[in-house]
Scaffold this motif. Structure first.
Motif, short mmCIF file in Angstrom:
data_model
loop_
_atom_site.label_atom_id
_atom_site.label_comp_id
_atom_site.label_asym_id
_atom_site.label_seq_id
_atom_site.Cartn_x
_atom_site.Cartn_y
_atom_site.Cartn_z
N ARG B 58 0.82 -1.21 0.00
CA ARG B 58 0.00 0.00 0.00
C ARG B 58 0.86 1.26 0.00
N LEU B 59 1.94 1.18 0.78
CA LEU B 59 2.86 2.32 0.88
C LEU B 59 3.50 2.61 -0.47
N LEU B 60 3.85 1.54 -1.16
CA LEU B 60 4.48 1.66 -2.47
C LEU B 60 3.52 2.31 -3.48
N LEU B 61 2.28 1.87 -3.43
CA LEU B 61 1.26 2.43 -4.34
C LEU B 61 1.08 3.93 -4.09
N ALA B 62 0.99 4.28 -2.80
CA ALA B 62 0.79 5.69 -2.45
C ALA B 62 1.98 6.53 -2.88
N VAL B 66 3.97 10.46 -4.83
CA VAL B 66 5.17 11.19 -4.41
C VAL B 66 6.15 11.30 -5.57
N LEU B 67 6.15 10.29 -6.40
CA LEU B 67 7.03 10.28 -7.57
C LEU B 67 6.78 11.51 -8.47
N PHE B 68 5.52 11.88 -8.59
CA PHE B 68 5.18 13.06 -9.40
C PHE B 68 5.81 14.33 -8.83
N ILE B 69 5.91 14.36 -7.49
CA ILE B 69 6.54 15.54 -6.85
C ILE B 69 8.02 15.58 -7.23
N TRP B 70 8.68 14.41 -7.20
CA TRP B 70 10.10 14.35 -7.58
C TRP B 70 10.30 14.68 -9.06
N LEU B 71 9.30 14.37 -9.85
CA LEU B 71 9.43 14.63 -11.30
C LEU B 71 9.17 16.10 -11.65
N THR B 72 8.57 16.83 -10.74
CA THR B 72 8.24 18.22 -11.08
C THR B 72 8.93 19.26 -10.18
N VAL B 73 8.79 19.12 -8.86
CA VAL B 73 9.24 20.19 -7.94
C VAL B 73 10.72 20.58 -8.09
N PRO B 74 11.66 19.62 -7.97
CA PRO B 74 13.07 20.05 -8.03
C PRO B 74 13.45 20.68 -9.38
N TRP B 75 12.73 20.32 -10.43
CA TRP B 75 13.06 20.79 -11.78
C TRP B 75 12.41 22.13 -12.10
N THR B 76 11.45 22.51 -11.30
CA THR B 76 10.73 23.75 -11.62
C THR B 76 10.89 24.83 -10.56
N MET B 77 11.32 24.45 -9.35
CA MET B 77 11.42 25.43 -8.27
C MET B 77 12.68 26.29 -8.44
N PRO B 78 12.54 27.59 -8.39
CA PRO B 78 13.73 28.43 -8.52
C PRO B 78 14.63 28.33 -7.28
#
Lengths: 221, 248
Positions: B58-62, B66-78
């Motif tokens: 269940r933890l893995l599914l959830a 979180v993976l989407f956050i890793w795919l977007t936040v570090p690459w877009t945050m100034p």
């Protein structure tokens, strides 16, 4: 059996919006303890008749009397529904709680019973129909026959004076049908059963009527 | 507290702790304290979780979210760049934020899954009602549980009916149109059914008030459990405040 009318529909006219009149001057009376079957073709208004009696549809003209008083207020309607039980054709529409026990206790709770009393009454009702073992079972895990029996239990737990049953044998196999026949034969309370199953009506009711040209007409068992 | 003891705990206590933990952990600012929170949650899960495999699954599914956050936040945050790939910049601030979210999210999930995964839905509904959550929301939860199976069954029936007439999923307008029609019909059937269910409730004397038959009783050990958990959570909040202030 008393001759005093429990529920009567007088001079009822009714038609669904955009459709011709289904009933025109229909009269129907159910006395206490009376066991009547309604056998009529599809589209003649069998289910509609029960819905009108329980206030789920409103007649264009005519009156519905319960114990001699018109059912014309929310309070009167609530009293009628707490005294006369209606078992719907589709059990999935009748059973809405998470477990069997919760569903059977729903009516008694609405009658004002305390939670423990409601649970006891629900268990007692389930025991009386031989379904106590299913008390904690989730509804979606029941078979069609079990659902139908539980549907009847949900109404019986309110200790009604009469039962209205809409096509109780639809989608049931012979075994489940037999269980419902035995259950109804053991119960002494008045009932109106709407069904296409003539043999079922013969075994569970005393008199039979039909709906012809928008009115109730006699019919032989 | 073992898994057996967890079953014996008042569901209100479990929900209170789960809700409190979610609130406190989400308020944390420091990565170190968030990591400590995750470690504590993992220890708690180790002691209490009855089925580790299902918990991890269940933890893995959830964590897919979180993976989407890793795919977007570090690459877009100034912020300060630590990696540059063509026109895309990977910032330190984004990395720290993604790490913080991951730590807190997993800690909350671990606590929630450990405390509530084995709780019956009816028990949960009853506990929520006793905790004075809006009655309509509680019953919406219970009704959803009851009817999700019925709606799924209806969807399956439609699928079977379509398959019996040779329908196969393809990337075509016909497939999209058919699926759209089937979804539409499922929604319409659900609405019709909801009207009928309301009628069925009226027929059994429903007048707007909901009642539940389950009665819950809080014992001394439940109060001790809630107090201890809230003490740990308060310590975490204080530690976070201290670390954040010292850092500033």
């Amino acid at each position: 059996m008393s001759d005093s009318p429990l529920l009567s529909l007088n001079n009822i006219s009714f038609g669904y919006t955009g459709s011709p009149l289904l009933f025109d001057g229909l009269d129907f009376t159910l006395t206490e303890g009376e066991q009547t079957g309604i056998h009529a073709p599809n589209g003649s208004g069998k289910t509609t008749l029960l819905r009108l009696a329980m206030g789920l549809e409103k007649a264009q003209s005519g009156t519905v009397l319960f114990q001699g008083s018109p059912v014309d207020s929310a309070q009167a309607l609530h009293h009628l529904r707490c005294t006369v039980g209606f078992v719907l054709q589709n059990s999935d529409e009748q059973l809405f709680s998470s477990t069997v026990l919760e569903d059977v206790a729903f009516g008694p709770l609405n009658l004002g019973l305390k939670p423990q009393e409601a649970r006891d009454r629900a268990l007692e009702t389930l025991e009386s129909i031989g379904m106590a073992a299913l008390a904690e079972r989730p509804i979606h895990q029941l078979s069609g026959g079990e659902k139908k029996l539980v549907s009847i239990a949900t109404v019986l737990s309110m200790r009604p004076k009469a039962l209205l049953l809409d096509e109780p044998t639809t989608f049931l196999d012979e075994k489940s049908r037999g269980r419902i026949i035995r259950l109804l034969q053991e119960m002494g309370i008045g009932r109106v059963i709407v069904s296409h199953d003539r043999d079922f009506l013969r075994q569970t009711t005393v008199s039979l009527v039909t709906i012809k040209d928008g009115r109730i007409a006699p019919c032989s068992l | 507290m073992s898994s057996t003891a967890m079953h014996q705990t008042d569901p209100r206590a479990l929900l209170l702790v789960a809700g409190g933990a979610a609130f406190c952990l989400s308020c944390l600012q420091s990565l170190v304290v968030s990591g400590t929170g995750l470690a504590l949650a993992a220890i708690f899960a180790c002691v209490c979780a009855p089925d580790w495999r299902s918990l991890l699954k269940r933890l893995l599914l959830a964590n897919l979210f979180v993976l989407f956050i890793w795919l977007t936040v570090p690459w877009t945050m100034p912020g300060t760049d630590i990696l540059i790939i063509g026109p895309v910049h990977f910032s330190r601030e984004g990395l720290l934020l993604a790490m913080g979210v991951t730590l807190k999210c997993n800690a909350i999930l671990l606590i929630f899954l450990t405390l509530t995964a084995d709780m019956g839905l009816l028990q949960m509904g009853c506990a929520l009602q006793k905790l004075h959550m809006p009655v309509k929301l509680v019953f919406l939860l219970l009704f959803t549980y009851r009817y999700i199976h019925v709606i799924a069954e209806e969807w399956k029936k439609l699928q079977t009916a379509a398959a019996l007439r040779g329908f196969m999923m393809q990337t075509s307008f016909h497939t999209y149109k058919t699926i759209g029609n089937m979804l539409g019909l499922t929604v319409i059937n659900s609405i019709t059914r909801s009207h009928r269910i309301y009628e069925a409730m009226l027929l059994r004397g429903f007048s707007g008030d909901f009642y539940l038959t389950t009665e819950l009783k809080a014992r001394r050990r439940d109060i001790i459990f809630v107090s201890s958990c809230f003490f740990v959570l308060a310590c975490l909040l204080c530690a976070d405040l201290y670390v954040t202030c010292c850092h500033v």
